[in-house]
Enzyme design. Sequence first.
Site, PDB file in Angstrom:
ATOM      1  N   ARG A   1      21.203 -10.981   0.811  1.00 13.29           N
ATOM      2  CA  ARG A   1      22.078 -10.199   1.689  1.00 13.29           C
ATOM      3  C   ARG A   1      23.447  -9.953   1.051  1.00 13.29           C
ATOM      4  O   ARG A   1      23.921  -8.819   0.982  1.00 13.29           O
ATOM      5  CB  ARG A   1      22.275 -10.914   3.036  1.00 13.29           C
ATOM      6  CG  ARG A   1      21.020 -11.096   3.874  1.00 13.29           C
ATOM      7  CD  ARG A   1      20.394  -9.774   4.276  1.00 13.29           C
ATOM      8  NE  ARG A   1      21.293  -8.957   5.057  1.00 13.29           N
ATOM      9  CZ  ARG A   1      21.234  -7.634   5.114  1.00 13.29           C
ATOM     10  NH1 ARG A   1      20.356  -6.981   4.379  1.00 13.29           N
ATOM     11  NH2 ARG A   1      22.057  -6.947   5.881  1.00 13.29           N
TER      12      ARG A   1
ATOM     13  N   THR B   1      29.599 -17.617  -3.943  1.00 14.27           N
ATOM     14  CA  THR B   1      29.756 -17.011  -2.618  1.00 14.27           C
ATOM     15  C   THR B   1      29.297 -17.982  -1.535  1.00 14.27           C
ATOM     16  O   THR B   1      28.499 -17.660  -0.663  1.00 14.27           O
ATOM     17  CB  THR B   1      28.973 -15.689  -2.508  1.00 14.27           C
ATOM     18  OG1 THR B   1      27.581 -15.949  -2.703  1.00 14.27           O
ATOM     19  CG2 THR B   1      29.454 -14.683  -3.531  1.00 14.27           C
TER      20      THR B   1
ATOM     21  N   SER C   1      33.531 -19.747   2.703  1.00 12.54           N
ATOM     22  CA  SER C   1      32.520 -19.153   3.585  1.00 12.54           C
ATOM     23  C   SER C   1      33.084 -17.940   4.302  1.00 12.54           C
ATOM     24  O   SER C   1      34.297 -17.698   4.296  1.00 12.54           O
ATOM     25  CB  SER C   1      32.055 -20.181   4.618  1.00 12.54           C
ATOM     26  OG  SER C   1      33.094 -20.429   5.560  1.00 12.54           O
ATOM     27  N   CYS C   2      32.200 -17.190   4.952  1.00 10.94           N
ATOM     28  CA  CYS C   2      32.648 -16.022   5.715  1.00 10.94           C
ATOM     29  C   CYS C   2      33.578 -16.451   6.847  1.00 10.94           C
ATOM     30  O   CYS C   2      34.594 -15.789   7.123  1.00 10.94           O
ATOM     31  CB  CYS C   2      31.443 -15.254   6.265  1.00 10.94           C
ATOM     32  SG  CYS C   2      30.323 -16.242   7.278  1.00 10.94           S
ATOM     33  N   THR C   3      33.268 -17.563   7.503  1.00 17.49           N
ATOM     34  CA  THR C   3      34.094 -18.026   8.616  1.00 17.49           C
ATOM     35  C   THR C   3      35.445 -18.535   8.135  1.00 17.49           C
ATOM     36  O   THR C   3      36.482 -18.286   8.773  1.00 17.49           O
ATOM     37  CB  THR C   3      33.364 -19.125   9.408  1.00 17.49           C
ATOM     38  OG1 THR C   3      32.120 -18.600   9.899  1.00 17.49           O
ATOM     39  CG2 THR C   3      34.196 -19.599  10.579  1.00 17.49           C
TER      40      THR C   3
ATOM     41  N   THR D   1      21.152 -16.269  10.429  1.00 12.79           N
ATOM     42  CA  THR D   1      21.064 -16.023   8.990  1.00 12.79           C
ATOM     43  C   THR D   1      19.666 -16.358   8.474  1.00 12.79           C
ATOM     44  O   THR D   1      18.833 -16.915   9.197  1.00 12.79           O
ATOM     45  CB  THR D   1      22.098 -16.868   8.209  1.00 12.79           C
ATOM     46  OG1 THR D   1      21.738 -18.249   8.315  1.00 12.79           O
ATOM     47  CG2 THR D   1      23.503 -16.663   8.753  1.00 12.79           C
TER      48      THR D   1
ATOM     49  N   ARG E   1      24.889 -20.371  16.721  1.00 13.76           N
ATOM     50  CA  ARG E   1      24.190 -19.202  16.185  1.00 13.76           C
ATOM     51  C   ARG E   1      23.549 -18.449  17.357  1.00 13.76           C
ATOM     52  O   ARG E   1      22.929 -19.071  18.235  1.00 13.76           O
ATOM     53  CB  ARG E   1      23.117 -19.637  15.185  1.00 13.76           C
ATOM     54  CG  ARG E   1      23.671 -20.339  13.940  1.00 13.76           C
ATOM     55  CD  ARG E   1      24.345 -19.349  13.006  1.00 13.76           C
ATOM     56  NE  ARG E   1      24.894 -19.997  11.827  1.00 13.76           N
ATOM     57  CZ  ARG E   1      24.245 -20.172  10.688  1.00 13.76           C
ATOM     58  NH1 ARG E   1      22.989 -19.745  10.572  1.00 13.76           N
ATOM     59  NH2 ARG E   1      24.811 -20.756   9.667  1.00 13.76           N
TER      60      ARG E   1
ATOM     61  N   ASN F   1      30.320 -10.897   9.053  1.00 17.20           N
ATOM     62  CA  ASN F   1      30.105 -12.045   8.175  1.00 17.20           C
ATOM     63  C   ASN F   1      29.328 -11.697   6.911  1.00 17.20           C
ATOM     64  O   ASN F   1      29.211 -12.510   6.006  1.00 17.20           O
ATOM     65  CB  ASN F   1      29.386 -13.174   8.924  1.00 17.20           C
ATOM     66  CG  ASN F   1      28.179 -12.694   9.703  1.00 17.20           C
ATOM     67  OD1 ASN F   1      28.317 -12.208  10.828  1.00 17.20           O
ATOM     68  ND2 ASN F   1      26.997 -12.818   9.115  1.00 17.20           N
TER      69      ASN F   1
END
Length: 481
Positions: free
Chosen positions: A138, A258, A288-290, A319, A370, A453
């Site tokens: 992704r 990443t 992380s994205c968060t 995810t 989630r 995200n």
Amino acid sequence: MTVNDDSFTNWKNREEIAESMIPLIGKLHRERDVTVLLHSRSLVNKSVVSILKTHRFARQIAGAELSVTETMPFLKALTTLDLGPSQIDLGMLATMYKADERGLSVEEFTAEAVAGATGANKIDRREPRDVVLYGFGRIGRLVARLLIEKAGSGNGLRLRAIVVRGGGAQDIVKRASLLRRDSIHGQFQGTITVDEDSSTIVANGNAIKVIYADDPSSVDYTQYGIRDAILIDNTGKWRDREGLSKHLRPGIDKVVLTAPGKGDVPNIVHGVNHDTIKPDEQILSCASCTTNAIVPPLKAMDDEYGVLRGHVETVHSFTNDQNLLDNYHKAERRGRSAPLNMVITETGAASAVAKALPDLKAKISGSSIRVPVPDVSIAILNLQLARETTREEVHDYLREVSLTSPLKRQIDFTTAPDAVSSDFIGSRHASIVDAGALKVDGDNAILYLWYDNEFGYSCQVVRVVQHVSGVEYPTYPATAV
């Protein structure tokens, strides 16, 4: 003439102006490596309608719509200057010009505002820097889209190869198809062809070698003509320095992870601590994205109000790590069907704050749920501040941060009354402050922060790679500090 006729005529006039902006923006980008922005949003390769929508969006954050009739004179002025590689924000130019009381012409003001990018002050165009993607899931595919998009000038970053495990018959065709079509982010903007004989994907003229390997230690990148490259590890398989060092093979100079790094691997959030990267650092993480979503607004709030303690609750899209249907999973709860359940899980974002913001003394705790959406999450940041304030003050402060501060590429702001998660698919910001949901009571502030995200995080990754590669060009007019 009726009101409807007036509105339509006005629209057609603005369409004509936006259409005439496109070749000017394109020429600046191709010939001078200048990226034209509007309140941090790139106008490069945008359609007429996209340019008009970007101008209209300004009313959500600036309080009034910005018209192409206002920005076009500044764009024309830019084309007359001896510009070097840079990013120039038309929205900022127009806003600052309105506030300037010296009576300067648009041409005079523009020349002064971007003087750092002109004449003897301009920097040299960088040689292309090779980039390799290790893993093509992704994040890998979205980073690939961004790298291809930004290769328009022929300078900057150049995606040379992707490394994956062999997947059998027509492997490269299937991977190219996944790059071409995305169920969430839509069609690839351009053309993609495949040369199976040479194991190459050609995307918008960029030849990308597909290398098959089961382990980093088996690859010699120099045999593919790759030199001094930055490798982006999208697998998350290795997170400490020892594991990531396996990527430092011939042809590879730096490794960017990443995922959150472990041990002494620096966790970098662009806009907050990217300037702490040492020139000789070969291994780093983009966290992380968060972490990227909460650290910029957390820094902004701490800078202005002081933060004594906080808790972040993330409502996160599911995810690939979760199961589609109930099945065994090594982690608790993640074995339950992701599209059918809300799943309580842990988040490492709160603990990662300390790495990105070492000067923040506040204790930050965190947890996550989630939920059955494929992309876009929301972080609820509950803060105890060092002083009392009001909702109006925080609202106006965060809006200004999103417009004029050094964090404007990370923090966006929306006042849309009916905003929902799908509205933020494709956002290039690390997080978006939802003004309508903001709550403030004395020394307690609760921020609701949307974030894509996948794509927003990928944009942060590319910004870090641009920085360490030396192709992150300065933005003008200079932002307020």
